[in-house]
Design a protein around this motif. Structure first.
Motif, PDB file in Angstrom:
ATOM      1  N   PRO A 147       0.791  -1.232   0.000  1.00 27.80           N
ATOM      2  CA  PRO A 147       0.000   0.000   0.000  1.00 27.80           C
ATOM      3  C   PRO A 147       0.823   1.281   0.000  1.00 27.80           C
ATOM      4  N   ASN A 148       2.076   1.235   0.445  1.00 30.80           N
ATOM      5  CA  ASN A 148       2.894   2.446   0.501  1.00 30.80           C
ATOM      6  C   ASN A 148       3.851   2.576  -0.673  1.00 30.80           C
ATOM      7  N   ASN A 149       3.772   1.666  -1.624  1.00 32.53           N
ATOM      8  CA  ASN A 149       4.641   1.708  -2.798  1.00 32.53           C
ATOM      9  C   ASN A 149       3.884   2.371  -3.949  1.00 32.53           C
ATOM     10  N   PRO A 150       4.261   3.600  -4.324  1.00 29.78           N
ATOM     11  CA  PRO A 150       3.528   4.289  -5.395  1.00 29.78           C
ATOM     12  C   PRO A 150       3.685   3.635  -6.765  1.00 29.78           C
ATOM     13  N   LEU A 151       4.659   2.748  -6.922  1.00 27.39           N
ATOM     14  CA  LEU A 151       4.839   2.051  -8.194  1.00 27.39           C
ATOM     15  C   LEU A 151       4.044   0.750  -8.256  1.00 27.39           C
ATOM     16  N   HIS A 152       3.486   0.335  -7.131  1.00 29.92           N
ATOM     17  CA  HIS A 152       2.737  -0.926  -7.103  1.00 29.92           C
ATOM     18  C   HIS A 152       1.520  -0.837  -8.023  1.00 29.92           C
TER      19      HIS A 152
ATOM     20  N   LEU B 195      12.154   9.560 -12.040  1.00 28.82           N
ATOM     21  CA  LEU B 195      11.511  10.719 -12.669  1.00 28.82           C
ATOM     22  C   LEU B 195       9.997  10.618 -12.531  1.00 28.82           C
ATOM     23  N   TYR B 196       9.459   9.434 -12.721  1.00 32.10           N
ATOM     24  CA  TYR B 196       8.020   9.229 -12.577  1.00 32.10           C
ATOM     25  C   TYR B 196       7.576   9.564 -11.152  1.00 32.10           C
ATOM     26  N   LEU B 197       8.307   9.075 -10.164  1.00 33.73           N
ATOM     27  CA  LEU B 197       7.947   9.347  -8.769  1.00 33.73           C
ATOM     28  C   LEU B 197       8.022  10.835  -8.465  1.00 33.73           C
ATOM     29  N   ARG B 198       9.066  11.512  -8.967  1.00 36.81           N
ATOM     30  CA  ARG B 198       9.165  12.961  -8.757  1.00 36.81           C
ATOM     31  C   ARG B 198       8.006  13.686  -9.419  1.00 36.81           C
ATOM     32  N   SER B 199       7.617  13.242 -10.605  1.00 37.66           N
ATOM     33  CA  SER B 199       6.541  13.934 -11.325  1.00 37.66           C
ATOM     34  C   SER B 199       5.196  13.711 -10.642  1.00 37.66           C
ATOM     35  N   ILE B 200       4.937  12.511 -10.100  1.00 36.01           N
ATOM     36  CA  ILE B 200       3.648  12.321  -9.428  1.00 36.01           C
ATOM     37  C   ILE B 200       3.633  13.012  -8.078  1.00 36.01           C
ATOM     38  N   CYS B 201       4.795  13.109  -7.405  1.00 39.10           N
ATOM     39  CA  CYS B 201       4.849  13.873  -6.154  1.00 39.10           C
ATOM     40  C   CYS B 201       4.569  15.342  -6.433  1.00 39.10           C
ATOM     41  N   TYR B 202       5.127  15.865  -7.524  1.00 43.38           N
ATOM     42  CA  TYR B 202       4.897  17.250  -7.921  1.00 43.38           C
ATOM     43  C   TYR B 202       3.416  17.477  -8.231  1.00 43.38           C
TER      44      TYR B 202
ATOM     45  N   ASP C  52       2.674   1.821 -18.730  1.00 42.27           N
ATOM     46  CA  ASP C  52       1.841   2.921 -18.241  1.00 42.27           C
ATOM     47  C   ASP C  52       2.701   4.076 -17.736  1.00 42.27           C
ATOM     48  N   LEU C  53       3.733   3.733 -17.004  1.00 35.16           N
ATOM     49  CA  LEU C  53       4.636   4.724 -16.447  1.00 35.16           C
ATOM     50  C   LEU C  53       5.290   5.537 -17.572  1.00 35.16           C
ATOM     51  N   LEU C  54       5.806   4.839 -18.576  1.00 34.34           N
ATOM     52  CA  LEU C  54       6.472   5.518 -19.683  1.00 34.34           C
ATOM     53  C   LEU C  54       5.482   6.352 -20.498  1.00 34.34           C
ATOM     54  N   GLU C  55       4.287   5.838 -20.722  1.00 29.89           N
ATOM     55  CA  GLU C  55       3.272   6.599 -21.459  1.00 29.89           C
ATOM     56  C   GLU C  55       2.938   7.900 -20.737  1.00 29.89           C
ATOM     57  N   ARG C  56       2.815   7.848 -19.409  1.00 28.35           N
ATOM     58  CA  ARG C  56       2.530   9.068 -18.643  1.00 28.35           C
ATOM     59  C   ARG C  56       3.662  10.077 -18.745  1.00 28.35           C
TER      60      ARG C  56
END
Length: 94
Positions: free
Chosen positions: A5-10, A65-72, A16-20
């Motif tokens: 539940p605490n893993n944002p990549l789960h 980069l994905y994690l930084r962008s979703i945190c932003y 999907d990640l690359l498409e976003r």
């Protein structure tokens, strides 16, 4: 049980990640941010996925980069909510 539940990549596939990221930044900016050949020379989703699946260090950079962008994005959503922006009241303006 494999719940994370605490893993944002789960539950987020690499595709999907690359498409976003491509949707958010475009190939040119993605190649500027992460300088790997599959982003800078004739990029495509298929070739990039093939490379990233075989190359752990490159995949790690893309995931960061994905994690930084979703945190932003989450910070921006939270700040708009706190300030009363983005609550659907804009439709009547104009």
């Amino acid at each position: 049980m494999n719940q994370q539940p605490n893993n944002p990549l789960h539950g987020v596939t690499l595709a999907d990640l690359l498409e976003r990221l491509v949707e958010r930044y475009g190939w040119d900016e993605l190649g500027n941010r992460i300088q790997i050949r599959c982003f800078t020379h004739d990029p495509s989703l298929k070739s990039s996925l093939k490379f990233l699946r075989k190359t752990p260090w490159a995949r790690a950079k893309v995931e960061r980069l994905y994690l930084r962008s979703i945190c932003y994005e989450n910070r921006n959503v939270a700040s708009r909510s706190a300030s009363g922006e983005g609550d659907g009241e804009q439709e009547g303006e104009g």
